[in-house]
Design a protein around this motif. Structure first.
Motif: not given
Length: 332
Positions: A231-254
């Motif tokens: 499991l890898c969980v990512y958070e998308v910055p508000e500035s790019i939410q809803g964009g063509d390819k929103p990239a999220g930053d790692f939050v937690y996982g394993g």
């Protein structure tokens, strides 16, 4: 330890293969390129070449760089006498607190006799019955500096395959180069992401796949069985939410615990119709097989709460999740 050729390929990205030197060119090409533009007073890579090594669209003879974006590359004017050379680039290094970071580097060389000799070689004719390999060699951002600290960007002579000549590559990776400055550009992978076995950034593929689709009937059910998942969980910055390819930053996982995995797979096998929703997720989960076999699974943890099952053989389908599924993918 990486070889110098590997360092060149990885650390000095950012320039497309430039025009040939001033003796022989490709068929139909110009007989001679323009002389390199001479620029007054070299300062540093940080000031004079701040974007050297970026993974960006690079200029080519067919699509030149915008005016003023970089000094014109060309042959070395006989009136210009180089006494030193500079290479500006970027490379990935271990971070001081774990993980990896991208570092900009500046390397100098004062013994440049072999480099100048290599740069003044003619480019070889391309085409014909020449066996060429498919590997791509990206030349570095190279400048030559004279006694008045003026500088220019020389073109690199190429071989019959259109790649920098071996003599040039040897001169660019010799022991005469000294690193005089490094600066951290950005974190590539945090220690937490590295420990979890996750990438630092990932694209929300549910949004990418769903944004051009109209809601329809339930998708095919996913098989409620799989090998161990990560499991890898990512958070998308508000500035790019809803964009063509929103990239999220790692939050937690394993590795996903077995009891949670059973519930997740059952939830992903449901046949509910996908809701008509256009709310971008602020967080999403990526589930990938630990052994590298089987489909990748993506789950929106808020917003529309949809999921995507993407088999390696194609045939991805979107399904409808819920709060229960999102809760199963909470912090480990």
């Amino acid at each position: 330890m990486r070889s110098s050729r590997t360092v060149l390929a990885v650390a000095l990205l950012g320039m497309a293969l430039v025009a040939c030197n001033d003796t022989v060119t490709t068929p139909g090409g110009p007989a001679k390129p323009d002389p390199a533009q001479i620029v007054e007073s070299w300062t540093s890579c940080a000031k004079d070449a701040p974007r050297a090594g970026e993974m960006i669209s690079v200029p080519s003879p067919e699509t030149p760089a915008p005016a003023g974006s970089d000094p014109r590359i060309g042959y070395i004017d006989p009136a210009f006498t180089p006494v030193a050379a500079v290479i500006c680039g970027r490379e990935i290094r271990p971070g001081p607190d774990g993980g990896q970071e991208q570092v900009a580097t500046e390397r100098h060389a004062k013994e440049i006799t072999s480099l100048l000799a290599a740069l003044r070689l003619p480019s070889q004719q391309t085409g014909g019955n020449v066996a060429c390999t498919l590997d791509m060699i990206v030349p570095p951002w190279l400048a030559l500096v004279d006694e008045q600290t003026r500088w220019l960007r020389p073109s690199l002579p190429t071989d019959s395959c259109g790649k920098p000549r071996a003599e040039v590559l040897a001169a660019l990776t010799g022991p005469q180069w000294t690193t005089v400055d490094t600066r951290t550009i950005r974190q590539v992978g945090s220690a937490a992401a590295e420990a979890a076995g996750c990438a630092q950034q990932w694209t929300d593929m549910v949004w990418v796949e769903a944004r051009d689709r109209r809601p329809g009937p339930p998708g095919q059910a996913a098989a409620p069985a799989a090998g161990p998942l990560r499991l890898c969980v990512y958070e998308v910055p508000e500035s790019i939410q809803g964009g063509d390819k929103p990239a999220g930053d790692f939050v937690y996982g394993g590795p996903l615990p077995a009891d949670r995995q059973a519930g997740v797979l059952r939830a992903l096998s449901n046949r509910r119709a996908v809701v008509d929703c256009a709310t971008p997720a602020t967080r999403f989960a990526v589930l990938r097989p630990l052994d590298g076999t089987g489909p990748d699974r993506y789950v929106e943890l808020d917003g529309c709460l949809r999921f995507l099952v993407n088999p390696p053989t194609g045939g991805a389908h979107i399904g409808q999740g819920d709060d229960t599924l999102a809760a199963l993918l909470g912090p480990l």
